[in-house]
Design an enzyme around this catalytic site. Structure first.
Site, PDB file in Angstrom:
ATOM      1  CD  GLU A   1      -2.994  -0.976   0.161  1.00 15.76           C
ATOM      2  OE1 GLU A   1      -3.142   0.132  -0.412  1.00 15.76           O
ATOM      3  OE2 GLU A   1      -3.674  -1.990  -0.109  1.00 15.76           O
TER       4      GLU A   1
ATOM      5  NE  ARG B   1     -18.017  -3.824   2.103  1.00 18.79           N
ATOM      6  CZ  ARG B   1     -18.263  -5.112   2.349  1.00 18.79           C
ATOM      7  NH1 ARG B   1     -19.519  -5.552   2.421  1.00 18.79           N
ATOM      8  NH2 ARG B   1     -17.267  -5.958   2.532  1.00 18.79           N
TER       9      ARG B   1
ATOM     10  CB  CYS C   1      -6.575  -3.008   6.260  1.00 17.28           C
ATOM     11  SG  CYS C   1      -6.827  -4.791   6.330  1.00 17.28           S
TER      12      CYS C   1
ATOM     13  CG  HIS D   1      -4.671  -5.045   1.675  1.00 19.14           C
ATOM     14  ND1 HIS D   1      -4.845  -3.675   1.587  1.00 19.14           N
ATOM     15  CD2 HIS D   1      -5.485  -5.469   2.673  1.00 19.14           C
ATOM     16  CE1 HIS D   1      -5.728  -3.302   2.494  1.00 19.14           C
ATOM     17  NE2 HIS D   1      -6.134  -4.364   3.165  1.00 19.14           N
TER      18      HIS D   1
END
Length: 209
Positions: free
Chosen positions: A82, A92, A145, A171
């Protein structure tokens, strides 16, 4: 003894029985040790705030040269170092403690974002050399994360006693994309290249969208 690297992954969540990020870490750690690299490994809960607190405590305790936090990105088609963490929590689905923050900051008054201090382009190039699919990611999402990634970078940027420690986030995909053994070997390769690379490679790693 100061370890070379602190690796973290997450516990299972959302009804899963395993989390591929922790599977990668627990398999990578002994390989790294066999290769002469000292490692501490930590399994984090999928909880906003709490995971970052536990990581911060481990960083302060061990003071490693490098911190590589990992998490699961089930919809991705490869391993993705990342680039940036952003200062927002927008869930979510609930986290492991049932929290569902909506448009909350990770750190009140903190910067909009932090860039990784890992050599992610060199790491991505090493992925290609090992034959494992992967690329640089421009978003770590807005779930736990990203929360851990932001809190890690904020810690390293604001605590002068930790100066010189580099850190970031990677990830990993689900096991049906990259099986556990090659995923762990890819993590080993990325850690090794990160330890020996102070200045990142001048390679293309951008995206059009």
């Amino acid at each position: 003894m100061t370890p070379d690297v602190l690796l973290t992954g997450f516990t299972p969540f959302a009804g899963a029985t395993v989390n591929e990020s922790w599977e990668a870490v627990r398999r990578a750690a002994p390989i790294l040790r066999e290769n002469g690299i000292t490692v501490e490994a930590l399994e984090l809960p999928v909880e906003f705030g709490r995971a970052g607190e536990l990581l911060a405590a481990a960083v302060r305790e061990h003071r490693p040269r490098l911190v590589v936090a990992t998490g699961l990105a089930a919809g991705r088609r490869g391993i993705t170092p990342e680039r940036v963490a952003i200062n927002v929590r927008d869930a979510r689905i609930p986290d492991g403690a049932g929290a569902s923050p909506l448009d909350d900051p990770v750190v009140e008054g903190g910067p909009v974002g932090y860039f990784t201090t890992l050599p992610i382009k060199a790491m991505a190039a090493q992925l290609h050399a090992t034959g494992v699919p992967g690329s640089i990611s421009q978003t770590a999402g807005t779930y736990v994360c990203n929360d851990v990634f932001y809190l890690l970078q904020h810690l390293l940027a604001t605590d002068a006693s930790l100066h010189g420690i580099r850190g970031g986030f990677v990830h990993v995909p689900s096991a049906d994309v990259v099986e556990p053994v090659p995923c762990a070997r890819a993590l080993v390769a990325m850690v090794e290249v990160a330890l020996r690379t102070e200045t990142d490679a001048a390679l293309t790693g951008g995206a059009e969208h």
